[in-house]
Design an enzyme around this catalytic site. Structure first.
Site, PDB file in Angstrom:
ATOM      1  N   ASP A   8       0.872  -1.166   0.000  1.00  0.00           N
ATOM      2  CA  ASP A   8       0.000   0.000   0.000  1.00  0.00           C
ATOM      3  C   ASP A   8       0.918   1.228   0.000  1.00  0.00           C
ATOM      4  OD1 ASP A   8       0.887   0.381   2.630  1.00  0.00           O
ATOM      5  OD2 ASP A   8      -1.110   0.322   3.520  1.00  0.00           O
ATOM      6  N   HIS A   9       0.342   2.407   0.151  1.00  0.00           N
ATOM      7  CA  HIS A   9       1.109   3.645   0.122  1.00  0.00           C
ATOM      8  C   HIS A   9       2.137   3.739   1.255  1.00  0.00           C
ATOM      9  CE1 HIS A   9      -2.501   4.114   2.527  1.00  0.00           C
ATOM     10  NE2 HIS A   9      -1.838   4.999   3.250  1.00  0.00           N
ATOM     11  N   CYS A  65       3.090  -2.867   4.120  1.00  0.00           N
ATOM     12  CA  CYS A  65       2.173  -1.777   4.462  1.00  0.00           C
ATOM     13  C   CYS A  65       2.821  -1.017   5.606  1.00  0.00           C
ATOM     14  CB  CYS A  65       0.758  -2.286   4.774  1.00  0.00           C
ATOM     15  SG  CYS A  65       0.559  -3.230   6.300  1.00  0.00           S
ATOM     16  N   GLY A  66       2.080  -0.197   6.317  1.00  0.00           N
ATOM     17  CA  GLY A  66       2.670   0.593   7.384  1.00  0.00           C
ATOM     18  C   GLY A  66       3.337  -0.236   8.459  1.00  0.00           C
ATOM     19  N   THR A  67       2.634  -1.241   8.957  1.00  0.00           N
ATOM     20  CA  THR A  67       3.181  -2.119   9.990  1.00  0.00           C
ATOM     21  C   THR A  67       3.428  -3.537   9.478  1.00  0.00           C
ATOM     22  OG1 THR A  67       0.983  -2.810  10.710  1.00  0.00           O
ATOM     23  CG2 THR A  67       1.964  -0.888  11.842  1.00  0.00           C
ATOM     24  N   GLY A  68       2.862  -3.876   8.348  1.00  0.00           N
ATOM     25  CA  GLY A  68       2.926  -5.239   7.833  1.00  0.00           C
ATOM     26  C   GLY A  68       1.777  -6.096   8.331  1.00  0.00           C
ATOM     27  N   ILE A  69       1.052  -5.603   9.319  1.00  0.00           N
ATOM     28  CA  ILE A  69      -0.010  -6.409   9.935  1.00  0.00           C
ATOM     29  C   ILE A  69      -1.190  -6.588   8.980  1.00  0.00           C
ATOM     30  CG2 ILE A  69      -1.670  -6.557  11.825  1.00  0.00           C
ATOM     31  CD1 ILE A  69       0.379  -4.915  13.525  1.00  0.00           C
ATOM     32  N   GLY A  70      -1.757  -5.494   8.530  1.00  0.00           N
ATOM     33  CA  GLY A  70      -2.957  -5.579   7.700  1.00  0.00           C
ATOM     34  C   GLY A  70      -2.741  -6.317   6.400  1.00  0.00           C
ATOM     35  N   HIS A  98      10.586 -23.316   9.623  1.00  0.00           N
ATOM     36  CA  HIS A  98       9.485 -24.022  10.296  1.00  0.00           C
ATOM     37  C   HIS A  98       8.159 -23.912   9.569  1.00  0.00           C
ATOM     38  CE1 HIS A  98      11.432 -24.268  14.544  1.00  0.00           C
ATOM     39  NE2 HIS A  98      12.307 -24.509  13.586  1.00  0.00           N
ATOM     40  N   HIS A 133       7.750 -30.571  10.798  1.00  0.00           N
ATOM     41  CA  HIS A 133       7.096 -29.324  10.404  1.00  0.00           C
ATOM     42  C   HIS A 133       6.153 -29.529   9.216  1.00  0.00           C
ATOM     43  CE1 HIS A 133       9.730 -27.143  13.098  1.00  0.00           C
ATOM     44  NE2 HIS A 133      10.762 -27.748  12.542  1.00  0.00           N
TER      45      HIS A 133
END
Length: 143
Positions: A8-9, A65-70, A98, A133
């Site tokens: 994203d931006h 993205c900003g945090t990578g979370i979304g 793993h 694994h």
């Protein structure tokens, strides 16, 4: 090897820097967007990268993205995607060893370029350990 990337931006600048590094390593890169700092919705680009990896458009994927979370959440909605959000070289290594992560996520607002490059290299240079694994990764693929 070919890696598809999307952002994203807020992840745009880090994506460009990582793309440059990948190309320096001799890796083919396809940018799925976004292509500027104009505000966009991260789910669109997480899904786009996930679908591209699962369609074989790239061997692996990376999302930003900003945090990578979304964007990692969005990518993981695509069946068969194992997107790992990483914050250290160790988590990048473990994502491959793993979990056999086929997409790596990072946050442009929380990750400096040097660390992003180190995490990228660690993920790419590691091998999936298999063994005990493997059934767990297979379970993830079925979800």
């Amino acid at each position: 090897m070919k890696i598809v990337v999307a952002s994203d931006h807020a992840g745009y600048d880090l994506k460009l820097k990582v793309m440059e590094h990948l190309k320096e390593r001799g890796i083919e890169v396809e940018d799925l967007g976004c292509y500027s700092h104009d505000s966009v919705d991260y789910p669109v680009y997480g899904k786009k990268c996930g679908e591209a990896v699962m369609a074989g458009q790239g061997d692996l994927g990376m999302v930003f993205c900003g945090t990578g979370i979304g964007i990692s959440m969005a990518a993981n909605k695509v069946k068969g995607v194992r997107c790992a959000l990483v914050h250290s070289v160790e988590t990048a290594k473990m994502a491959k060893q793993h979990n056999n992560a086929n997409i790596l996520a990072m946050g442009g607002r929380v990750t400096d370029t040097e660390l992003a490059v180190q995490m990228t290299d660690a993920w790419l240079d590691e091998k999936f350990l298999g063994g005990h694994h493997t059934p767990r990764v297979e379970m993830l693929n079925e979800m």
